[in-house]
Design an enzyme around this catalytic site. Structure first.
Site, mmCIF file in Angstrom:
data_model
loop_
_atom_site.group_PDB
_atom_site.id
_atom_site.type_symbol
_atom_site.label_atom_id
_atom_site.label_comp_id
_atom_site.label_asym_id
_atom_site.label_seq_id
_atom_site.Cartn_x
_atom_site.Cartn_y
_atom_site.Cartn_z
ATOM 1 N N TYR A 52 40.781 41.296 31.168
ATOM 2 C CA TYR A 52 41.472 42.522 31.565
ATOM 3 C C TYR A 52 42.346 43.079 30.438
ATOM 4 C CZ TYR A 52 40.218 40.977 36.304
ATOM 5 O OH TYR A 52 39.557 40.550 37.422
ATOM 6 N N LYS A 81 41.505 33.814 34.298
ATOM 7 C CA LYS A 81 40.086 33.445 34.250
ATOM 8 C C LYS A 81 39.646 33.201 32.813
ATOM 9 C CE LYS A 81 39.297 36.568 38.183
ATOM 10 N NZ LYS A 81 40.530 37.375 38.056
ATOM 11 N N HIS A 114 35.160 32.794 34.758
ATOM 12 C CA HIS A 114 34.963 34.197 35.140
ATOM 13 C C HIS A 114 33.501 34.502 35.470
ATOM 14 C CE1 HIS A 114 36.895 38.409 34.479
ATOM 15 N NE2 HIS A 114 36.032 38.420 35.470
ATOM 16 N N SER A 169 33.826 32.092 39.657
ATOM 17 C CA SER A 169 33.669 33.493 40.024
ATOM 18 C C SER A 169 32.273 33.960 39.631
ATOM 19 C CB SER A 169 34.729 34.340 39.306
ATOM 20 O OG SER A 169 34.657 35.698 39.698
ATOM 21 N N PHE A 220 36.519 47.706 47.884
ATOM 22 C CA PHE A 220 36.180 49.091 48.235
ATOM 23 C C PHE A 220 34.848 49.530 47.644
ATOM 24 C CE2 PHE A 220 41.019 49.329 48.130
ATOM 25 C CZ PHE A 220 41.120 49.018 49.482
ATOM 26 N N GLU A 227 35.670 54.955 38.498
ATOM 27 C CA GLU A 227 36.603 55.253 37.406
ATOM 28 C C GLU A 227 35.974 54.961 36.048
ATOM 29 O OE1 GLU A 227 40.233 53.133 38.055
ATOM 30 O OE2 GLU A 227 40.210 53.533 40.212
#
Length: 323
Positions: A52, A81, A114, A169, A220, A227
């Site tokens: 990130y 992660k 990750h 993940s 969502f 984006e």
């Protein structure tokens, strides 16, 4: 104070907050302010990752909250992660020490692998975070590191007190089965993409049958990926305006976002939605107060198309691994 629930992790028995605070795409001062404000409004799990590129900024927000007496370090679950370029045994500790330093903490409450994808190592001094491309532009370069080697190195982090709980993940049930066959320290949590367009019922049920809690990300669906202008998300109808979702929201006098989040938590899943405003922070947390009927739960689950938006093979040419 918003309603708060927890999920008990195995084998430690620790109570993980069911509603966490997502930090993906929170950058710079916005990340620091969001983390600080989230903690002030009751969030006690901060979900982040090397990839990130905002761990230092998130750590500033956490430190501010601690210094002002909003929280104590032991009250907050700090989550990070391991990125794909650090899968070799000698690079795992390098990665976590960088992340811990950026956060300004001594340990992570959960540290995830990750992706079950190993990419060629990129030195921290060259580029950080490394991202998907070896050259920073277009080349995806794989590195054949066995998952078992990476997991052994992650277990050593637990032994040394740098990590409280391990997680995986973006891992399918086949790979999870293999990992569980040799793991000395088993993962406590699996984090996978779950939303009404990708319900993941069987994957979640299998993980829980093996003693793992399940955290849903991208709750969502296409919204967060719009984006980024990803083609798949742009051609998919938003969940916020789907007739099924809006009708249920109207019946409960709540927002579509709350309906979607409650569909997940009512299934026993943990969630980590990102919030940009105080209103969103409160709205997301208060979704726990809604009780959906069995018929409503079934109707939302009926939207499932097995549609994933976080698929490296879609977005990174040369990444031929499907997770």
């Amino acid at each position: 104070m918003p309603l708060s629930t927890t999920i008990r992790l195995q084998p430690s028995g620790a109570e993980m907050p069911q509603v966490g605070f997502g930090t993906w795409k929170h950058n710079g001062q916005k990340a620091s302010d969001a983390v600080y404000t989230g903690l002030k409004h009751g969030y006690r799990l901060l979900d982040c990752a090397t990839d990130y590129g905002n761990e230092k900024e998130c750590g500033i927000g956490l430190r501010r909250a601690i210094d002002e007496g909003v929280v104590r370090r032991e009250d907050v679950w700090v989550v990070s992660k391991l990125w794909n370029t650090f899968h070799r045994r000698e690079h795992v500790k390098l990665a976590i020490r960088k992340s811990l330093a950026d956060w300004g903490v001594d340990y992570f409450d959960i540290y995830y692998m990750h992706f079950p994808i190993s990419l060629a190592f990129v030195p921290i001094e060259t580029r950080y975070p490394p991202g998907w491309y070896f050259d920073g532009k277009s080349e995806v370069r794989h590195d054949p590191v066995p998952l078992q080697e990476t997991w052994r190195a992650l277990e050593e982090l637990v032994d040394e007190g740098l990590v409280r709980h391990l997680g995986v993940s973006n891992m399918n049930s086949g790979l999870l089965t293999d990992l569980l066959s040799y793991a000395r320290i088993k993962p406590s949590v699996i984090q996978i993409e779950i939303h009404p367009y990708n319900a993941q019922v069987r994957a979640a049920e299998f993980a829980r049958s093996q003693g793992l809690a399940v955290t849903a990300y991208s709750s969502f669906g296409p919204q967060g990926f719009r984006e980024l202008n990803t083609p798949k998300s742009l051609r998919t109808p938003p969940l916020f305006t789907h007739p099924t979702i809006t009708a249920i929201a109207a019946a409960h006098r709540c927002t579509p976002a709350q309906v979607i989040l409650r569909w997940a938590t009512q299934r026993g899943l943990a969630i980590i939605p990102k919030s940009d405003t105080v209103a969103q922070m409160e709205e997301n947390m208060r979704s726990l107060e809604i009780v959906l009927t069995a018929e409503e739960m079934e109707a939302i689950s009926g939207l499932d198309q097995g549609l994933r938006f976080n698929d490296p093979a879609d977005d990174f040419e040369g990444c031929h691994i499907f997770t």
